[in-house]
Design a protein around this motif. Structure first.
Motif, PDB file in Angstrom:
ATOM      1  N   PRO A 153       0.825  -1.212   0.000  1.00 51.09           N
ATOM      2  CA  PRO A 153       0.000   0.000   0.000  1.00 51.09           C
ATOM      3  C   PRO A 153       0.858   1.260   0.000  1.00 51.09           C
ATOM      4  O   PRO A 153       1.950   1.284   0.575  1.00 51.09           O
ATOM      5  CB  PRO A 153      -0.812  -0.123   1.297  1.00 51.09           C
ATOM      6  N   GLU A 154       0.371   2.278  -0.624  1.00 54.53           N
ATOM      7  CA  GLU A 154       1.104   3.541  -0.734  1.00 54.53           C
ATOM      8  C   GLU A 154       1.433   4.091   0.647  1.00 54.53           C
ATOM      9  O   GLU A 154       0.589   4.143   1.536  1.00 54.53           O
ATOM     10  CB  GLU A 154       0.267   4.557  -1.515  1.00 54.53           C
ATOM     11  N   TRP A 187      -2.815  -5.903   9.669  1.00 55.06           N
ATOM     12  CA  TRP A 187      -3.797  -5.717   8.602  1.00 55.06           C
ATOM     13  C   TRP A 187      -4.355  -7.067   8.182  1.00 55.06           C
ATOM     14  O   TRP A 187      -3.623  -8.055   8.111  1.00 55.06           O
ATOM     15  CB  TRP A 187      -3.153  -5.037   7.388  1.00 55.06           C
ATOM     16  N   PHE A 199      -8.370  -6.091   0.784  1.00 56.97           N
ATOM     17  CA  PHE A 199      -8.210  -5.535   2.130  1.00 56.97           C
ATOM     18  C   PHE A 199      -9.536  -5.591   2.872  1.00 56.97           C
ATOM     19  O   PHE A 199     -10.584  -5.206   2.357  1.00 56.97           O
ATOM     20  CB  PHE A 199      -7.728  -4.091   2.027  1.00 56.97           C
TER      21      PHE A 199
END
Length: 495
Positions: A153-154, A187, A199
């Motif tokens: 993820p960024e 996560w 996600f």
């Protein structure tokens, strides 16, 4: 990947030529030579228990990570397998990092791991570029990499260590992460086909604002609760807690798929020793929850790194249970008893004021000690076992301290490596039970049937390694004492 694997095997072979066995474990998993850290891919596949591990085959320091491999029919006798994976694609050019393995419906072993790259190409000063990758195997030995299945993820500089499990028709995957706000999190992702992952949510955030990353998360059910084990980065020592450069702990809570994790306990230490990190668990075919941890350190030099040609080993496999207070208990699996070759039974006796009793005087380099003490009839301030007791007086001291109300492992006089001591809390009660597993270079202590454990390296001096029971400033009433000699776990012990 064939060329990279051949090069790795050659690296191990070169190190093996000079390996010293003075502290090399007899009944703990370790690589033939080179460095190992985290347990990976714990699973039961093709009729064998599969254990993989983070492995640097070219030296005794941490380096570009590969997956080493051993397997067993019974978790008692182990076979060395070829190195399973090496850096070979762009996504994992700087390391095949930690992960897990599960069996698919078409009877393949599917490994999920973190493909690692340094953003600056050299080190993590500018952060990591970490993606989650997949590899499949028909035999558990040879893997085919299928590439990236979860992109980074960024904005995340740490995003690694996937642990996968299945419930019904859905697969679940947790990762450790460092959020954009520099908080340690776990996560959660889900999938229905093992390949496309979505996600779900941040399932857990460590409440300690100093903790910036949660390494090696694991999430599993015990009874009607869920346990999340993890390794918090950024903790500071506080009395007996978080004394190591790398620490491991857990929280217990309630969770249902599609919902939030409701934490019902504070963070608790899993093991109180100098060396316990990166634990990973799996469900055995009989339903037991089995866990391995890593004995090692990234921050403290290890004595075997100098000239011995190897560094790092695993704990013995431990069965996990939850007690009525949601306290995680761990105890050596029952199969460990099959390693016993000879038992010396001392029965019940009283050890006099400041008394010493030699239990093993030739070589206690691989023994298991079962000790039960009647504290109600004991006046000694400390009751202890000097293990790895060498002729020059060197030893590691495992003792119950009645003043502190803790069980202590003291390496002040061990002889080699780091010193210092660690202490686990004693839950109380008049019957103290200690089970102490002593290998050539390590000690594992289990208190009162796994209520607490202490795991540490212990690198003794030259000479026979005796075991001595001692009482300090008082008498000790021993209800029972047995010493078991243990054999090697290796199918072919010739290295």
């Amino acid at each position: 990947m064939k060329e990279q694997l051949e090069r790795a095997e050659a690296g191990v072979a070169k190190l093996l030529e000079g390996r010293s066995d003075r502290w090399y474990p007899l009944f703990h998993i370790a690589a033939k030579a080179g460095w190992i850290n985290d347990p990976n891919g714990l699973s039961y596949f093709n009729g064998r228990y599969q254990v993989y591990f983070q492995h640097h085959p070219f030296g005794t320091q941490w380096g570009p990570m590969h997956w080493g491999h051993v397997s067993s029919e019974d978790m008692v006798t182990w076979r060395r397998e070829p190195i399973a994976m090496a850096p070979s694609i762009e996504a994992d050019r700087d390391g095949v990092f930690s992960g897990s393995a599960v069996v698919s419906d078409d009877n393949q072993l599917v490994a999920y791991y973190t493909g690692h790259r340094w953003r600056n190409g050299v080190n993590e000063d500018e952060g990591n570029l970490q993606v989650q990758c997949m590899a499949v195997s028909d035999d558990g030995i040879t893997f085919e990499k299928t590439g990236v299945i979860v992109e980074c993820p960024e904005g995340l500089l740490h995003f690694r260590d996937p642990k996968v499990w299945r419930m019904g028709d859905t697969w679940y995957m947790v990762f450790g992460a460092c959020s954009a706000e520099n908080r340690g999190q776990v996560w959660l992702y889900t999938s229905t086909d093992m390949k496309s992952w979505e996600f779900d949510r941040v399932i857990f955030t460590d409440p300690n604002p100093r903790v910036f990353m949660l390494e090696c998360p694991d999430m599993f059910p015990l009874d009607d609760k869920w346990v999340i084990t993890y390794c918090p980065m950024g903790t500071k020592p506080e009395r007996y807690v978080a004394r190591n450069g790398h620490n491991a702990g857990y929280v217990v809570g309630d969770w249902q798929p599609g919902g939030v994790f409701e934490q019902i306990t504070d963070y608790r230490t899993i093991d109180w020793g100098h060396q316990f990190y990166a634990p990973q668990s799996f469900e055995a075919p009989d339903g037991r929850r089995i866990e391995y941890g890593w004995l090692g350190s990234f921050t403290m030099p290890i004595a075997t790194q100098e000239v011995d040609g190897w560094c790092g080993q695993f704990t013995v496999p431990r069965e996990l249970t939850l007690d009525k207070n949601n306290h995680l208990r761990s105890f050596p699996i029952a199969e460990i008893e099959q390693l016993r070759t000879e038992t010396i039974d001392f029965g019940a006796f009283e050890l006099g004021l400041n008394g010493d009793k030699v239990l093993v005087d030739d070589d206690g380099g691989a023994v298991e000690i079962e000790l039960e003490v009647d504290l109600a009839s004991t006046s000694a301030e400390r009751i202890g076992l000097r293990v790895h007791n060498t002729p020059d007086g060197g030893h590691t001291y495992v003792a119950y301290d009645d003043l502190a109300g803790r069980v202590d492992l003291d390496r002040r006089l061990t002889g080699n490596g780091d010193r210092g001591h660690r202490a686990a809390p004693y839950e109380g009660g008049s019957q103290l039970r200690l089970r102490v597993l002593v290998d050539r270079g390590s000690v594992e202590v289990f208190v009162n049937d796994g209520a607490e454990s202490i795991t540490s390296y212990s690198f003794p001096n030259k000479g026979p390694r005796a075991v001595v029971l001692c009482a300090e400033s008082g008498v000790t009433k021993v209800n029972g004492l047995k010493v078991h000699r243990l054999r090697t776990i290796w199918e072919s012990p010739d290295r």
